[in-house]
Design an enzyme around this catalytic site. Structure first.
Site, PDB file in Angstrom:
ATOM      1  N   GLN A   1      10.620 -10.865  16.316  1.00 10.93           N
ATOM      2  CA  GLN A   1      12.683 -11.428  17.024  1.00 10.93           C
ATOM      3  C   GLN A   1      12.850 -10.151  17.250  1.00 10.93           C
ATOM      4  O   GLN A   1      13.755  -9.685  18.050  1.00 10.93           O
ATOM      5  CB  GLN A   1      13.131 -11.641  15.682  1.00 10.93           C
ATOM      6  CG  GLN A   1      12.861 -12.835  15.480  1.00 10.93           C
ATOM      7  CD  GLN A   1      13.549 -13.931  14.469  1.00 10.93           C
ATOM      8  OE1 GLN A   1      15.582 -14.107  14.790  1.00 10.93           O
ATOM      9  NE2 GLN A   1      13.332 -13.683  13.000  1.00 10.93           N
TER      10      GLN A   1
ATOM     11  N   HIS B   1      12.325 -11.814  21.381  1.00  6.85           N
ATOM     12  CA  HIS B   1      12.744 -11.215  22.142  1.00  6.85           C
ATOM     13  C   HIS B   1      13.209 -10.216  23.022  1.00  6.85           C
ATOM     14  O   HIS B   1      14.087  -9.692  23.193  1.00  6.85           O
ATOM     15  CB  HIS B   1      14.079 -11.380  21.044  1.00  6.85           C
ATOM     16  CG  HIS B   1      14.462 -12.069  20.231  1.00  6.85           C
ATOM     17  ND1 HIS B   1      15.369 -12.477  18.184  1.00  6.85           N
ATOM     18  CD2 HIS B   1      14.608 -14.150  20.350  1.00  6.85           C
ATOM     19  CE1 HIS B   1      15.720 -13.827  18.250  1.00  6.85           C
ATOM     20  NE2 HIS B   1      14.391 -14.576  19.555  1.00  6.85           N
TER      21      HIS B   1
ATOM     22  N   SER C   1      16.556 -13.313   8.518  1.00  8.22           N
ATOM     23  CA  SER C   1      18.154 -13.983   8.500  1.00  8.22           C
ATOM     24  C   SER C   1      17.841 -15.109   8.422  1.00  8.22           C
ATOM     25  O   SER C   1      18.269 -16.821   7.743  1.00  8.22           O
ATOM     26  CB  SER C   1      19.571 -12.787   8.179  1.00  8.22           C
ATOM     27  OG  SER C   1      19.385 -13.156   9.596  1.00  8.22           O
TER      28      SER C   1
HETATM   29  P1  OAD Z   1      19.039  -9.866  10.676  1.00  8.51           P
HETATM   30  O1  OAD Z   1      20.146  -8.234  11.134  1.00  8.51           O
HETATM   31  O2  OAD Z   1      20.100 -10.964  10.746  1.00  8.51           O
HETATM   32  O3  OAD Z   1      18.289  -9.734   8.867  1.00  8.51           O
HETATM   33  C1  OAD Z   1      17.892  -9.266   8.783  1.00  8.51           C
HETATM   34  C2  OAD Z   1      17.444  -9.434   7.417  1.00  8.51           C
HETATM   35  O4  OAD Z   1      16.448  -8.738   6.771  1.00  8.51           O
HETATM   36  C3  OAD Z   1      18.459 -10.007   6.453  1.00  8.51           C
HETATM   37  O5  OAD Z   1      17.910 -11.526   5.853  1.00  8.51           O
HETATM   38  C4  OAD Z   1      18.283  -9.179   5.645  1.00  8.51           C
HETATM   39  O6  OAD Z   1      18.556  -9.523   4.124  1.00  8.51           O
HETATM   40  C5  OAD Z   1      16.519  -8.653   5.730  1.00  8.51           C
HETATM   41  N1  OAD Z   1      16.203  -7.041   4.969  1.00  8.51           N
HETATM   42  C6  OAD Z   1      16.837  -5.811   5.036  1.00  8.51           C
HETATM   43  N2  OAD Z   1      16.051  -5.103   4.538  1.00  8.51           N
HETATM   44  C7  OAD Z   1      14.651  -5.515   4.417  1.00  8.51           C
HETATM   45  C8  OAD Z   1      13.227  -5.054   3.797  1.00  8.51           C
HETATM   46  N3  OAD Z   1      13.495  -3.884   3.661  1.00  8.51           N
HETATM   47  N4  OAD Z   1      12.692  -6.047   3.337  1.00  8.51           N
HETATM   48  C9  OAD Z   1      12.252  -7.226   4.119  1.00  8.51           C
HETATM   49  N5  OAD Z   1      13.978  -7.618   4.207  1.00  8.51           N
HETATM   50  C10 OAD Z   1      14.747  -7.372   4.806  1.00  8.51           C
HETATM   51  O7  OAD Z   1      18.123  -9.715  11.666  1.00  8.51           O
HETATM   52  P2  OAD Z   1      17.437 -10.882  12.329  1.00  8.51           P
HETATM   53  O8  OAD Z   1      16.214 -11.717  11.415  1.00  8.51           O
HETATM   54  O9  OAD Z   1      15.567 -10.746  12.517  1.00  8.51           O
HETATM   55  O10 OAD Z   1      18.308 -11.085  18.007  1.00  8.51           O
HETATM   56  O11 OAD Z   1      17.855 -11.415  13.631  1.00  8.51           O
HETATM   57  C11 OAD Z   1      17.203 -12.247  14.469  1.00  8.51           C
HETATM   58  C12 OAD Z   1      18.368 -12.823  15.447  1.00  8.51           C
HETATM   59  O12 OAD Z   1      19.502 -12.174  14.987  1.00  8.51           O
HETATM   60  C13 OAD Z   1      18.131 -10.949  16.407  1.00  8.51           C
HETATM   61  O13 OAD Z   1      16.698 -10.858  16.943  1.00  8.51           O
HETATM   62  C14 OAD Z   1      18.877 -10.767  17.037  1.00  8.51           C
HETATM   63  C15 OAD Z   1      20.317 -11.099  16.080  1.00  8.51           C
HETATM   64  O14 OAD Z   1      20.655 -12.440  17.382  1.00  8.51           O
HETATM   65  C16 OAD Z   1      19.212 -11.741  19.511  1.00  8.51           C
HETATM   66  O15 OAD Z   1      19.318 -10.474  20.094  1.00  8.51           O
HETATM   67  C17 OAD Z   1      18.379 -12.233  20.886  1.00  8.51           C
END
Ligand code: OAD
Length: 250
Positions: A107, A125, A198
């Site tokens: 993503q 994305h 997340s």
């Molecule tokens: P998020 O910012 O929602 O979540 C990041 C996740 O990474 C969280 O659950 C953290 O707990 C975890 N995290 C932090 N540090 C970490 C580490 N060192 N190792 C493993 N995990 C860790 O990001 P995404 O899930 O990518 O979309 O968000 C999904 C989408 O939401 C993005 O692509 C974006 C946003 O809306 C668009 O812009 C369309």
């Protein structure tokens, strides 16, 4: 306990025919790129990223949106792939040698998986380094900045529409072909690794559940719990680099 889980994960990865991996912003956190939901600092702290990353915001205030992406691209420019990105690239090379297949679905828009050497990659994305026209959707090749301090907003040579980053905004559809490929591979996967996401934003967040519904071993690597944690067969509440370098050492 953790050693037993690592052993089980290794076994699942060695015996799988198809391995699907979904990554999110958490995998790039250790490269110094703040996650999507933690990203806002400095002058951008007062803006909601979900508001800025939308066609409506671009229509109403294109300069603000483009300056925000410039800011994010500058952060990304300074980042390098970290051991977690590199471990996934090694896993892909290993699976190729062993006649397994691996599809990495990200993503993230930061290009770090490609820089780390991953090849079988779907960027669900988009990519912050690509641009396209807001009006006619034509891609614009080459390294450009859609907002230039001297000449202002950049326009499409074909239709004169404004240029924008080729990333998916809230309210927009994901690229059709890539999405289909991700769903089709996921349905047939034997192991599904969810790393640093997340698992809140659909349709990407449906992939791990689809894999589990179809009998795959679902593995989650994330320091925090997410909506998919309860469905996962193996959960590692640890940073991505720690677990991935453990199972795919250099
Ligand atoms: P998020 O910012 O929602 O979540 C990041 C996740 O990474 C969280 O659950 C953290 O707990 C975890 N995290 C932090 N540090 C970490 C580490 N060192 N190792 C493993 N995990 C860790 O990001 P995404 O899930 O990518 O979309 O968000 C999904 C989408 O939401 C993005 O692509 C974006 C946003 O809306 C668009 O812009 C369309």
């Amino acid at each position: 306990m953790s050693e037993a889980k690592i052993h089980n994960l290794n076994k699942a990865l060695r015996t799988a025919s198809r391995i699907a991996v979904l990554t999110g912003a958490g995998i790039s956190a250790e490269s110094g790129i703040p996650t999507f939901r933690d990203a806002q600092t400095g002058i951008w702290a007062k803006y909601d990223p979900q508001e800025l990353a939308s066609p409506r915001a671009f229509r109403e205030q294109p300069r603000t949106v483009l300056r925000w992406y410039e800011w994010r691209r500058n952060l990304i420019d300074q980042a390098q792939p970290n051991p977690a990105h590199k471990a996934l690239a090694r896993l892909e090379r290993r699976t190729r040698k062993q006649n397994q297949s691996l599809l990495l679905i990200t993503q993230n828009i930061d290009d770090l998986h490609r820089k780390a050497g991953s090849e079988n990659l779907i960027e669900l994305h988009g990519n912050i380094y690509r641009h396209k026209c807001f009006q006619c959707d034509r891609p614009r090749e080459g390294t450009i900045s859609p907002i230039d301090e001297d000449s202002g907003l950049q326009r499409c040579p074909a239709c004169n529409g404004l240029l924008r980053p080729d990333v998916v905004w809230f309210g927009e559809s994901l690229p059709e072909k890539e999405l289909q490929r991700a769903f089709s591979f996921t349905t047939r996967s034997d192991v599904f690794l969810s790393v640093g996401t997340s698992a809140l934003v659909h349709p990407a967040a449906s992939l791990p559940l689809l894999a589990a519904d179809n009998g795959a071993t679902l593995v989650e690597i994330n320091p925090e719990s997410t909506p998919i944690t309860e469905r996962a067969d193996l959960v590692f509440h640890s940073p991505a680099s720690q677990i991935l370098t453990d199972i795919i050492p250099e």
